[in-house]
Design a protein around this motif. Structure first.
Motif, short mmCIF file in Angstrom:
data_model
loop_
_atom_site.label_atom_id
_atom_site.label_comp_id
_atom_site.label_asym_id
_atom_site.label_seq_id
_atom_site.Cartn_x
_atom_site.Cartn_y
_atom_site.Cartn_z
N VAL A 492 18.91 18.77 -16.23
CA VAL A 492 19.60 18.00 -14.72
C VAL A 492 20.34 18.28 -15.11
CG1 VAL A 492 20.35 15.55 -14.06
CG2 VAL A 492 18.10 16.13 -15.22
N ASP A 493 21.17 19.84 -13.93
CA ASP A 493 22.40 19.97 -13.30
C ASP A 493 23.56 19.15 -12.85
OD1 ASP A 493 21.54 19.60 -11.26
OD2 ASP A 493 20.83 22.49 -10.67
N ALA A 494 24.10 19.89 -12.32
CA ALA A 494 25.22 18.92 -11.64
C ALA A 494 24.65 18.16 -10.04
CB ALA A 494 26.70 19.33 -10.66
N SER A 504 24.24 15.23 -16.11
CA SER A 504 23.84 16.24 -16.64
C SER A 504 23.63 16.72 -18.09
CB SER A 504 25.24 17.74 -15.83
OG SER A 504 26.00 17.42 -16.69
N GLY A 505 22.38 17.26 -17.82
CA GLY A 505 21.94 17.57 -19.57
C GLY A 505 20.98 17.09 -19.54
N GLN A 506 20.41 17.58 -20.81
CA GLN A 506 18.51 17.54 -20.15
C GLN A 506 18.08 16.39 -21.12
OE1 GLN A 506 18.52 21.05 -24.17
NE2 GLN A 506 18.89 22.39 -22.43
N TYR A 507 17.04 16.70 -20.57
CA TYR A 507 15.78 15.42 -20.45
C TYR A 507 14.57 15.39 -20.80
CZ TYR A 507 20.18 12.99 -19.00
OH TYR A 507 21.12 12.16 -18.72
N VAL A 508 13.50 14.61 -21.22
CA VAL A 508 12.57 14.64 -21.54
C VAL A 508 11.76 13.43 -19.95
CG1 VAL A 508 10.36 14.20 -23.35
CG2 VAL A 508 12.20 14.76 -24.03
N MET A 509 11.30 13.76 -19.07
CA MET A 509 10.47 13.55 -17.68
C MET A 509 9.06 12.16 -18.62
SD MET A 509 8.58 13.52 -15.22
CE MET A 509 8.00 14.46 -14.77
N LEU A 510 9.03 11.76 -18.34
CA LEU A 510 7.81 10.43 -18.21
C LEU A 510 7.54 10.08 -17.28
CD1 LEU A 510 8.22 10.16 -21.89
CD2 LEU A 510 6.42 9.05 -21.37
N ALA A 511 5.88 10.24 -16.47
CA ALA A 511 5.99 10.43 -15.28
C ALA A 511 4.48 9.39 -15.27
CB ALA A 511 5.70 11.68 -13.91
N VAL A 512 4.57 8.33 -14.90
CA VAL A 512 3.03 7.52 -14.61
C VAL A 512 3.06 7.14 -13.17
CG1 VAL A 512 2.26 5.45 -15.33
CG2 VAL A 512 3.52 6.23 -16.85
N SER A 513 1.66 8.08 -12.27
CA SER A 513 1.46 7.95 -10.87
C SER A 513 0.42 7.34 -11.10
CB SER A 513 1.08 9.67 -10.34
OG SER A 513 2.33 9.77 -10.86
N ASP A 514 -0.21 6.45 -9.59
CA ASP A 514 -1.30 5.92 -9.63
C ASP A 514 -2.19 5.94 -8.53
OD1 ASP A 514 -1.33 3.76 -7.84
OD2 ASP A 514 0.54 3.29 -9.65
N THR A 515 -3.16 5.98 -7.90
CA THR A 515 -3.46 6.38 -6.25
C THR A 515 -4.06 4.59 -5.51
OG1 THR A 515 -5.95 6.33 -6.89
CG2 THR A 515 -4.78 8.19 -7.22
N GLY A 516 -2.74 4.21 -6.04
CA GLY A 516 -2.95 2.65 -5.85
C GLY A 516 -2.79 2.30 -3.94
N SER A 517 -1.78 0.59 -4.10
CA SER A 517 -1.69 0.68 -2.95
C SER A 517 -0.34 1.06 -2.16
CB SER A 517 -1.96 -0.74 -2.02
OG SER A 517 -1.06 -1.56 -3.69
N GLY A 518 0.17 0.99 -3.28
CA GLY A 518 1.96 2.58 -3.24
C GLY A 518 2.61 1.07 -2.66
N MET A 519 3.78 1.45 -2.17
CA MET A 519 4.87 0.60 -2.00
C MET A 519 5.25 0.65 -0.25
SD MET A 519 6.87 -0.09 -5.31
CE MET A 519 6.31 -0.08 -7.04
#
Length: 723
Positions: A492-494, A504-519
């Motif tokens: 993550v830059d400025a 800013s710095g280094q991160y671990v990203m976890l993404a949880v995605s679905d194919t549902g109705s959405g918001m």
């Protein structure tokens, strides 16, 4: 003479008459170039003259040369204009697109030049500024006025030089006249006429004065020896030659006499702006310098009436002050409105939160109180079939405890035990649980990054977050669909930090995605609000996403929602990268703890009597020997008596002495003593910034016998001692 009527030969002849070309550098002109660069905030500024086949610099800032050929000169185009020429970007002007000074790397991209014009309107050159970057905004009216005033000052200097040169020539000619009799007298008459013509053609006021001093050397008056035609226009004084200033303007301020007196005695020229109240309160821009030998006490004064300019400046200052006040008032009013809106929104959020808490707790307490009430009645009648009432009360109490933990998570007050997490392994280990929980209609897929960094977070809480998001995704896909869990490293830059609201710095990203109705955008804006839910009544508490948000933010990360109606939703969780050596994993309570031994003695310290009684009875039920105390002082006395205590089980928040203070003093007496802390709310005793101190054994209230027994057994079986 207008720019349409002059010829190049006329212009060059006029330039030659000033005898300025190829003269040495002079501070007066250098100051003008420096002032132009400062006023227009430009790295390059020049006072230049367009000669025959060349552009010659009388003064320059940022050029490093004294002349340029005309075929690359921008100023050669400027003298063809009627007025100040401004080119905001030379590369977009067809006159300069092929100019090598423009096309080279770091070339000239901006130009603004005011004309140097003779009284007849002949353009001699410019005072100009240049920049190596374009300026789409051009220059302000005040900057243009400043540039034009500087150009007029240059011309005033040139006219003055010509006049002074003629004055000196006149003196020489007079000497020749004295020696040469009639021929010299004729030359004098011609020279006098020429001098007078030029002297009177100057737009600026000009006079030569003779100073008079008192016995103490203080300037007391001055007499006008010569004045030009502009003198009367600029001062309002007529027939001034031969008269004293005190006679013409008796109230003239002393500081004028003092300034001219210093010039006459020291020979140091001065430049200044000041007002003359005795001359209708006019403002003047003045340049004064000594003429002739010091004993003559003659001073030449070149000046311009700048009253209109000063009044405009004062009006502008007054306008700016008025605008500043109006802006401040508008900002203050907007701030008050925003504060009122924030207060209203805060009260609305508090109302929603307290209403949700009251609703859920009332339901849960209704189950607990009703179950215990029925249990009490049945037991009084001797009915032993009371299991379902006990189960109902336990379920209600456990739900209330879970609600409390979710609220602590949302408020970022839950105690966390962060560790280095291999997110890929955590997701892989959860796959079977997720498949079993989500059912056959939902397909679970994972895309796990190679060389994934370790994340810093509480592993058990992160598992709850992923499970929570997965269950929400299932509910959004009632007809089935696809759940995708991804991991990746993120730098993550400025700029990106502003977008995701992270440092800013280094991160671990976890993404949880679905194919549902959405918001919808409206739902996304409230998704993390406590007790907000779009599910039917009884199908959700509205605390799941609030708990996710609180945990991630307390862990130093961020969670973002990306959703589109009928196309699904993605939650991206950013957790800080783990740095340094990995600490030993905290003790975990056994799922099925074995009982204790009577010879294993536990000292229970709790100031709340009912809680202390429950803890004592629960530990005895598990088979341990138990000693108890209601405060820290009693507990220390027990230890000092030499009681064989194997483990100290103490509340943290107690009057007079906290559980941490008790443990520190107890360990000083018994270094091998093992300690477990408990509390219903995190305080800065063993939990700092929401993180449990390393090596601390902690049990959150409320707890059941299984949780208590599991942790006690694990701590007693531990080989090493922990504070």
């Amino acid at each position: 003479m207008t720019p349409k009527t002059w010829t190049e030969s006329d212009r060059l002849a006029a330039l030659e008459s000033y005898a300025i070309l190829d003269t040495p550098l002079e501070p007066e002109f250098d100051d003008i170039a420096r002032l132009a660069a400062e006023v227009l905030e430009s790295p390059i500024a020049v006072v230049n003259l367009i000669a025959n086949g060349r552009q010659w610099f009388k003064a320059e800032i940022g050029i490093g040369a004294r002349e340029l050929p005309l075929d690359v000169s921008i100023c050669a185009h400027a003298i063809l204009q009627h007025d100040t020429m401004v080119v905001t970007d030379t590369r977009e002007d067809p006159r300069f697109v092929n100019n090598p000074l423009v096309t080279v790397d770091d070339g000239l991209r901006f130009y603004a030049g005011a004309l140097l014009k003779t009284p007849e309107g002949l353009p001699l050159g410019t005072v100009c500024v240049l920049d190596r970057r374009p300026r789409p905004e051009g220059i302000t009216p005040r900057q243009q006025l400043a540039l034009e005033l500087l150009a007029r000052q240059v011309m005033t200097q040139l006219e003055l030089r010509k006049t002074v040169a003629l004055y000196s020539a006149r003196a020489r000619e007079i000497e020749i006249e004295v020696r040469g009799r009639q021929a010299a007298q004729d030359a004098q008459a011609v020279s006098e006429a020429r001098y007078r013509s030029l002297f009177n053609s100057i737009d600026a006021g000009f006079c030569i004065i003779e100073m008079a001093f008192d016995a103490e050397g203080v300037a007391k008056d001055y007499r006008f020896m010569e004045v030009n035609d502009a003198f009367a226009r600029q001062t309002g004084l007529t027939d001034a030659v031969g008269q004293w200033m005190r006679q013409l303007a008796p109230d003239h301020e002393q500081h004028w006499f003092d300034v001219y007196g210093r010039v006459a005695t020291t020979g140091e020229p001065v430049r200044f702006e000041n007002a003359a109240q005795a001359l209708d309160d006019r403002w003047y821009d003045v340049h004064a310098f000594r003429m002739g030998p010091a004993g003559a006490r003659h001073v030449a004064v070149l000046f311009n009436d700048i009253t209109d300019r000063r009044r405009s400046e004062l009006q502008l200052i007054e306008l700016n002050e008025t605008l500043d006040r109006r802006v401040e008032e508008a900002v203050a009013e907007q701030t008050r409105a925003e504060e009122a809106l924030r207060q209203s929104q805060k009260m609305e959020a508090i109302g929603q939160l307290t209403g949700g808490i009251a609703h859920d707790f009332n339901n849960m307490l209704g189950v607990v109180i009703g179950g215990l009430d029925l249990l009490q009645r049945r037991l009084q009648r001797g009915d032993t079939d009371v299991g379902r009432y006990i189960d109902g009360a336990m379920e209600g109490a456990e739900r209330a405890a879970a609600l409390t933990q979710r609220l602590l998570a949302f408020s970022r007050q839950q105690p966390l035990a962060p560790a280095a997490i291999d997110s890929n392994r955590l997701v892989a280990d959860m796959s079977e649980l997720l498949i079993r929980t989500l059912g056959e209609t939902v397909t679970v897929e994972t895309v796990l990054a190679e060389d994934l960094w370790k994340a810093k977070a509480d592993p058990s809480q992160l598992e709850n977050v992923i499970l929570n998001l997965a269950v929400n995704a299932r509910d959004a896909m009632p007809e089935g669909g696809r759940l995708l869990i991804e991991t990746s490293n993120v730098e993550v830059d400025a700029n990106h930090a502003i977008d995701v609201e992270l440092d800013s710095g280094q991160y671990v990203m976890l993404a949880v995605s679905d194919t549902g109705s959405g918001m919808t955008p409206e739902v996304m804006a409230k998704a993390f609000d406590p007790f907000f839910t779009t599910k039917p009544v009884g199908k959700g508490t509205g605390l799941g996403l609030s708990q996710v948000f609180g945990f991630v933010r307390q862990s130093g990360g961020q969670v973002r929602i990306y959703s589109e109606v009928d196309h699904g939703t993605t939650f991206k969780i950013y957790l800080p990268r783990f740095w340094g050596a990995e600490a030993p994993a905290p003790l975990k309570a056994a799922a099925q703890p074995r009982g204790g031994e009577a010879h294993e003695i536990i000292l229970v310290v709790e100031d709340e009597q009912r809680v202390r009684h429950y803890s004592v009875e629960a530990l005895r039920e598990l088979g341990y020997g138990v000693i108890h105390a209601s405060n820290g002082a009693e507990a220390l006395e027990i230890i000092r008596r030499g009681e064989a205590v194997d483990l100290l089980f103490t509340d943290i928040v107690m009057p007079e002495m906290t559980g941490r203070q008790l443990a520190d003093q107890a360990l000083a007496l018994r270094p091998d003593l093992k300690v477990i802390y408990t509390t219903g709310y995190t305080r800065n005793a063993v939990v700092h910034s929401g993180v449990i101190d390393p090596g601390v054994n902690f049990l959150a209230k409320p707890f059941g016998i299984r949780q208590l027994g599991g942790l006690v057994r694990a701590v007693l079986d531990e080989d090493r001692s922990r504070p």
